[in-house]
Design an enzyme around this catalytic site. Sequence first.
Site, PDB file in Angstrom:
ATOM      1  N   GLU A 184      -6.665   3.619  -6.086  1.00  0.00           N
ATOM      2  CA  GLU A 184      -7.998   3.816  -5.513  1.00  0.00           C
ATOM      3  C   GLU A 184      -8.473   5.180  -5.998  1.00  0.00           C
ATOM      4  OE1 GLU A 184     -10.149   3.557  -1.164  1.00  0.00           O
ATOM      5  OE2 GLU A 184      -8.280   4.678  -1.306  1.00  0.00           O
ATOM      6  N   ASP A 205       0.842  -1.183   0.000  1.00  0.00           N
ATOM      7  CA  ASP A 205       0.000   0.000   0.000  1.00  0.00           C
ATOM      8  C   ASP A 205       0.888   1.249   0.000  1.00  0.00           C
ATOM      9  OD1 ASP A 205      -2.847   0.935   0.298  1.00  0.00           O
ATOM     10  OD2 ASP A 205      -3.021  -1.046   1.197  1.00  0.00           O
ATOM     11  N   ASP A 231      -3.423   4.564  -2.284  1.00  0.00           N
ATOM     12  CA  ASP A 231      -4.579   4.881  -1.450  1.00  0.00           C
ATOM     13  C   ASP A 231      -5.054   6.322  -1.632  1.00  0.00           C
ATOM     14  OD1 ASP A 231      -6.277   4.171   1.023  1.00  0.00           O
ATOM     15  OD2 ASP A 231      -5.224   5.971   1.710  1.00  0.00           O
ATOM     16  N   HIS A 238     -10.833  -4.658   1.797  1.00  0.00           N
ATOM     17  CA  HIS A 238     -10.759  -4.380   3.240  1.00  0.00           C
ATOM     18  C   HIS A 238     -11.643  -3.222   3.674  1.00  0.00           C
ATOM     19  CE1 HIS A 238      -8.206  -1.347   1.487  1.00  0.00           C
ATOM     20  NE2 HIS A 238      -8.164  -0.706   2.637  1.00  0.00           N
ATOM     21  N   ASP A 239     -12.154  -2.435   2.717  1.00  0.00           N
ATOM     22  CA  ASP A 239     -12.984  -1.279   3.025  1.00  0.00           C
ATOM     23  C   ASP A 239     -14.467  -1.520   2.777  1.00  0.00           C
ATOM     24  OD1 ASP A 239     -11.166   0.558   4.013  1.00  0.00           O
ATOM     25  OD2 ASP A 239     -10.659   1.378   2.051  1.00  0.00           O
TER      26      ASP A 239
END
Length: 558
Positions: free
Chosen positions: A256, A98, A199, A328-329
Site C-alpha cells: 500500500e 496483512d 499496510d 476494504h478501505d
Amino acid sequence: MKKQWWHNKIAYQIYPKSFNDTNGDGIGDIRGIIEKLDYLKELGIDIIWISPIYKSPFVDQGYDISDYYSIAKAFGTMEEFEELLAKAKKRNMYIVMDLVINHCSNEHEWFQKALSEPDGEYAGYFYFEKGKNGNPPSNYRSYFGGSVWEPIEGTDKYYLHSFAKEQPDLNWNNPKLKKELFKMINWWLDKGLAGFRIDAIMNIKKNLDFPDYQVDGNDGLTSITKMIEESSGIGDMLQEMKHETFEKYDAFTVAEVFNMREDEVEDFIGDDGHFSTMFDFSAHSLTFGEHGWYDSKPIEFNSWRSAIFESQTRCQGIGFLANIIENHDEPRGICRYLPEYALNDAGVKMLGTTSVLLRGIPFIYQGQEIGMRNCHMQNIEEYNDIDTKNQYYSALKAGLSNEEALDVCYVNSRDNARTPMQWSMEKNAGFSEGNPWLKVNPNYLQINVEAQINDENSILKYYQKLISLRKSEEYGEVFIYGDFCPAYLDKDKVYAFYRKLNDKKILVAANFGQDDVALELEKENKEVLLSNMGRKSLPFGTTLTLKSCEVVVVLYLK
C-alpha cells in the site's frame, strides 16, 4: 522483466470479519474461509489476501495488532489457520496476510512496557518526544483526525500515532525493533505463508526533527502526509527488510503505497524492487477532498481514464501494478465509477472487464464478483468504522445537516465494503445464523451468490469467463506480458486499450456513455473473445457500434 511465479495469478481479498461465519457469533472466521475455498477456486482465484486476523482490540478493525504471533479468538485458532494453509496448498492456492508494521496496538506488550518506563529500552521502540513550549512536538493531523501526538501521563513527553491514538507508530530507526519485526515476518513465512500485503508502509520513514508546517485546516493542524512526503531514505529501510525476509522465501509482496515520487517506480516494483507489486491508487486519489469527505468531488470520466492509463504506461516495462476497483478501505467500485444509468448488470460486467484485463495483477475484493453495492445506513450508529465517524462529525462541523453528512458517508464510507458477504437469500444473506457485527445490505435478496451461480448471464458467471480468458493458454501471455496501448482517446466516454504481444493484438473497448458510439476498427479480420451483452461476432466491415454499457474484447486476426 524477469518472469515470476505470481505474474499469471489472480488475487482475491477477503475481509474475514464479513466473509463467512460458521459458529453463529456474527463474525466471519477462518473455518468460514476454508468452507469457501472451492468457491474461490472455481471463480479462478490463485492468491487469497486475508485482512488482519491477529490478536487485537479492534479499534481499527484489526489494524491495531496487540500480538503478531496470535490469532484473534473471534477468527479461530492457529491450528485452523494452519489447516487453511494446507487446504489452500492442495488446491494450488496461496495465502497472503496483512503486514501491519508502521504501528501496533497500544495494548501490545512493547507499548505497555514503554509506558511503564518512558525513558527505558522499549520507549525507543516508539516515538516518545518532548513537547515544544507547552505544545505537542509538531502540528500534524493524524489520518483519522486530531493531533498525531498523545501526551504520556506523568511526563512532559508525547507519543506519535499517524492513525488512531490506540495505534502508536513503531520507530524504524531502532535496530532492536527492526530485528523483532524481521523475526516475526520470517516466522510467518516459515509456516508456509506465500507473502504479505504491506499496510501504510510509506509512513515508516519520519523526519526526526518533526518540523511544523503551514496550517491547512480550521483545527490549526496540517496533514502528516506533508512530513512523510518530505522524508527521504525510505528505500534503504525497505531494501533491508526485503533482504532480511521476503527474498529468502521468494515471497509475493503487494504494498500500500501513497506519496511515492514518480521517479521511484522502478525502485519499488522493478526487477530488483522493494516489492513484487503495489496497488494502483491513482483513481482513488481523485476522490480526495481538500478537507475531508464532505468536500470531495465525484469521479469525472476523463480524469479517471487518464489516471489509470497514465499509471499503466508509466509502469510499462518496469513492473506490474496491482489493479483494483475496490478494497476494504474504499466504497464499492460500481457505486463510485459507474454513473446512475450504468448501475446495472451490463455496467458492472463492463467495469470488471476494463480492470481485470489491464496490465498487472488483478485483485478482486469479496462481493465484487456478484456486484455488491454501497449500503444505506439509517444513522451514524449503524456505522462501525472509526474513520467514517470522524468524517461524519467533521461534515457536521463544516455546516452540513445530519442528512447531508450521512449522504457523504454513504458515498465514501469504508463500511460500504465491509457489510457481510451476500451468499444467499436466507437470513442475514447466508453469512451468519447469529446477529451480524455489521448491517447486512437489504439488497441481498436480489444480489447474492446462490442466485447467480447457476445463471449463465449473471455477473458471477461473467467474472468466471473473464478470469478464464485472462488465464487462458491461448491468450494468457498477451494479457500478462503484452504491452498496454491506449485507444480511442478522442472518443468521449469510451474506455479502450490494446494488449499487444508479438503477433497477437487484442482490443478491449467499453462505452461508459449513455448513447451508442461508433468506433472505426483497424481491419475487418477480427473475432470476439468476450462480450458482456452476448455479442458472438462483429458486423462485416470496420465499424463497431457499442451500445451504452457495452464492452467487447476483440482479437485481430492475421
